[in-house]
Scaffold this active site. Structure first.
Site, PDB file in Angstrom:
ATOM      1  N   HIS A  14      41.056  33.893  48.331  1.00 18.38           N
ATOM      2  CA  HIS A  14      41.447  35.488  48.130  1.00 18.38           C
ATOM      3  C   HIS A  14      40.502  36.373  48.169  1.00 18.38           C
ATOM      4  O   HIS A  14      40.019  36.353  46.809  1.00 18.38           O
ATOM      5  CB  HIS A  14      42.500  35.386  47.510  1.00 18.38           C
ATOM      6  CG  HIS A  14      43.201  36.942  47.437  1.00 18.38           C
ATOM      7  ND1 HIS A  14      44.379  37.234  47.519  1.00 18.38           N
ATOM      8  CD2 HIS A  14      42.702  38.183  47.159  1.00 18.38           C
ATOM      9  CE1 HIS A  14      44.828  38.520  47.522  1.00 18.38           C
ATOM     10  NE2 HIS A  14      43.655  38.987  47.436  1.00 18.38           N
ATOM     11  N   HIS A  16      37.870  40.003  48.926  1.00 18.18           N
ATOM     12  CA  HIS A  16      37.742  41.214  49.528  1.00 18.18           C
ATOM     13  C   HIS A  16      36.380  41.598  49.800  1.00 18.18           C
ATOM     14  O   HIS A  16      35.402  41.374  48.747  1.00 18.18           O
ATOM     15  CB  HIS A  16      38.271  42.456  48.653  1.00 18.18           C
ATOM     16  CG  HIS A  16      39.998  42.489  48.339  1.00 18.18           C
ATOM     17  ND1 HIS A  16      40.552  43.007  49.449  1.00 18.18           N
ATOM     18  CD2 HIS A  16      40.322  41.601  47.547  1.00 18.18           C
ATOM     19  CE1 HIS A  16      41.825  42.491  48.805  1.00 18.18           C
ATOM     20  NE2 HIS A  16      41.771  41.891  47.854  1.00 18.18           N
ATOM     21  N   LYS A  99      48.617  38.946  55.994  1.00 12.94           N
ATOM     22  CA  LYS A  99      48.847  39.383  54.436  1.00 12.94           C
ATOM     23  C   LYS A  99      49.709  40.467  54.432  1.00 12.94           C
ATOM     24  O   LYS A  99      49.833  41.388  55.246  1.00 12.94           O
ATOM     25  CB  LYS A  99      47.494  39.891  54.136  1.00 12.94           C
ATOM     26  CG  LYS A  99      47.399  40.585  52.852  1.00 12.94           C
ATOM     27  CD  LYS A  99      47.387  39.464  51.664  1.00 12.94           C
ATOM     28  CE  LYS A  99      47.601  40.180  50.141  1.00 12.94           C
ATOM     29  NZ  LYS A  99      46.722  40.733  49.733  1.00 12.94           N
ATOM     30  N   HIS A 136      51.231  40.198  48.401  1.00 13.60           N
ATOM     31  CA  HIS A 136      50.932  40.725  47.281  1.00 13.60           C
ATOM     32  C   HIS A 136      52.378  40.976  46.585  1.00 13.60           C
ATOM     33  O   HIS A 136      53.136  42.053  47.142  1.00 13.60           O
ATOM     34  CB  HIS A 136      50.280  42.211  47.588  1.00 13.60           C
ATOM     35  CG  HIS A 136      49.925  42.798  46.264  1.00 13.60           C
ATOM     36  ND1 HIS A 136      48.572  43.207  46.001  1.00 13.60           N
ATOM     37  CD2 HIS A 136      50.712  43.390  45.610  1.00 13.60           C
ATOM     38  CE1 HIS A 136      48.626  43.862  44.711  1.00 13.60           C
ATOM     39  NE2 HIS A 136      49.917  43.860  44.401  1.00 13.60           N
ATOM     40  N   HIS A 174      47.330  36.100  43.692  1.00 15.18           N
ATOM     41  CA  HIS A 174      46.823  36.430  42.323  1.00 15.18           C
ATOM     42  C   HIS A 174      48.132  36.641  41.511  1.00 15.18           C
ATOM     43  O   HIS A 174      48.449  37.690  40.747  1.00 15.18           O
ATOM     44  CB  HIS A 174      46.248  37.817  42.484  1.00 15.18           C
ATOM     45  CG  HIS A 174      46.536  38.777  43.439  1.00 15.18           C
ATOM     46  ND1 HIS A 174      47.783  39.352  43.466  1.00 15.18           N
ATOM     47  CD2 HIS A 174      46.034  39.333  44.619  1.00 15.18           C
ATOM     48  CE1 HIS A 174      48.197  40.208  44.322  1.00 15.18           C
ATOM     49  NE2 HIS A 174      46.782  40.129  45.051  1.00 15.18           N
ATOM     50  N   ASP A 248      40.285  37.234  44.329  1.00 15.62           N
ATOM     51  CA  ASP A 248      40.474  38.528  44.539  1.00 15.62           C
ATOM     52  C   ASP A 248      39.329  39.396  44.147  1.00 15.62           C
ATOM     53  O   ASP A 248      39.781  40.960  43.667  1.00 15.62           O
ATOM     54  CB  ASP A 248      42.053  39.078  43.569  1.00 15.62           C
ATOM     55  CG  ASP A 248      42.602  40.236  43.939  1.00 15.62           C
ATOM     56  OD1 ASP A 248      42.341  40.611  45.368  1.00 15.62           O
ATOM     57  OD2 ASP A 248      43.253  40.826  43.460  1.00 15.62           O
TER      58      ASP A 248
END
Ligand code: DOR
Ligand code: ZN
Length: 346
Positions: A14, A16, A99, A136, A174, A248
């Site tokens: 995971h 970004h 996602k 999420h 997360h 994350d």
């Protein structure tokens, strides 16, 4: 001789990476430690169609340091308009997952899903294609306290999805609470979770005591200590095979975090594995780190196990106070402080 740990090369399930100059600034950190990473699609605009993801993958590959064999694994951003056909197209193109951002839940989630239960045909197509849904896991209802949003998501969203599409692979991303850990532990093997370094190492005191610490602000927000303890138990306990590394790591420029309405996200890619090593050492379970960092995620996703290794030593490193982030600066987790472990070779 300092204590040494040799692990199979890990994957970040995971991550970004952003785009443009920001991508160029942060990608080398991950490429240095990780064999592969699952790349989040919450760009502006979001990565919704296969063509967007393939173009983004090319930009990531072009930004890689010379000689790197790091592999980005691409995801698509689920919207109210995602059809079963788009799922088939994604499967054929090698997209790894979809996602789910509940609309309004976090950074760049405005295009997210308003009611996931209206997307059942799409979820069935994902289930049949073996494409996981990455969630999420927070409700966005303004009546629900921010500290309760993950637990409410289990009851209001996750359980109904699983009831309707029981074979769908789901990664509860997360996770931050005892409730989420327990839910995953008791669920069937098509349900797994990622856990970040900040949620294993910090609690909400680290966010709020002695002044607001914007660089510890992320979503889902840090919770109380008993939840952190529950996460440490989950990643090292009887059902540890259901939990895996997903940092994350979410870079934002210094000025967008240090302001009246700061962005959510902790940047941890510069020392991801070292931070996890501290957490597992704290739990007295360094012997469980390899499965968490390098094996459980690949097994869940049906990917080959990595053949390379990475070596960690119990040697203190001092983290720089900031990194360049295009024309801006980026404040990393533990900025200006020490971490007890160092990566010596990958
Ligand atoms: O803290 C977070 N930052 N949580 C998310 O869900 C998104 C991420 C980001 O993209 O900045
Ligand atoms: Zn994320």
């Amino acid at each position: 001789m300092p204590q040494t740990l040799v692990l199979p090369q890990p994957d970040d399930m995971h991550l970004h990476l952003r785009d443009g100059d920001a991508l160029k600034a942060v990608l080398p950190f991950t490429a240095k430690q990780m064999a592969r990473a699952i790349i989040m699609p919450n760009l502006k605009p979001p990565v919704v169609r296969v063509a967007d993801a393939l173009a983004y993958r090319q930009r990531i590959q072009a930004a890689l340091p010379e000689g790197s064999d790091f592999q980005p694994l691409m995801t698509l951003y689920l919207t109210d308009r995602t059809t079963p056909d788009w799922v088939h197209e994604a499967k054929s193109a090698g997209i790894i997952a979809f996602k789910l951002y509940p609309a309004g839940a976090t950074t760049n989630s405005d295009a997210g899903v308003t009611n996931i239960l209206l997307l059942l045909p799409t979820l069935h197509a994902m289930s049949e294609a073996g494409l996981p849904l990455l969630v999420h896991g927070e409700v966005t209802d303004s009546n629900i306290d921010i500290f309760d949003r993950e637990a409410a998501f289990i009851e209001r969203v996750l359980k109904p999805i699983i009831k309707q599409v029981p074979q769908l692979k789901i990664v509860f991303e997360h996770i931050t609470t005892a409730e989420a850990a327990k839910f995953v532990e008791n669920a069937s093997d098509n349900i797994a979770a990622t856990v970040t370094p900040q949620h294993l190492l910090l609690n909400r005191n680290d966010l709020l005591v002695g002044g607001i610490r914007p660089h510890h602000y992320c979503l889902p927000v840090l919770k109380r200590e008993s939840h952190r303890q529950a996460l440490l138990t989950a990643v090292t306990g009887k059902f540890a095979h259901k939990f895996f590394l997903g940092t994350d790591s979410a870079p934002h420029s210094q000025h967008t975090k240090e302001c009246a309405c700061g962005c959510a996200g902790v940047f941890s890619a510069h020392a991801a594995l070292e931070l996890y090593a501290e957490a597992f050492e704290q739990a007295g379970a360094l012997d469980k780190l390899a499965a968490f960092a390098s094996q459980n995620g690949a097994r869940f996703y049906g990917l080959p196990q990595n053949s390379g290794t990475i070596t960690l030593v119990k040697q203190t490193q001092t983290i720089p106070p900031c990194f360049n982030f295009g024309t801006e600066s980026l404040i990393p987790m533990r900025a200006g402080e020490e971490i007890a472990w160092s990566v010596v070779s990958a």
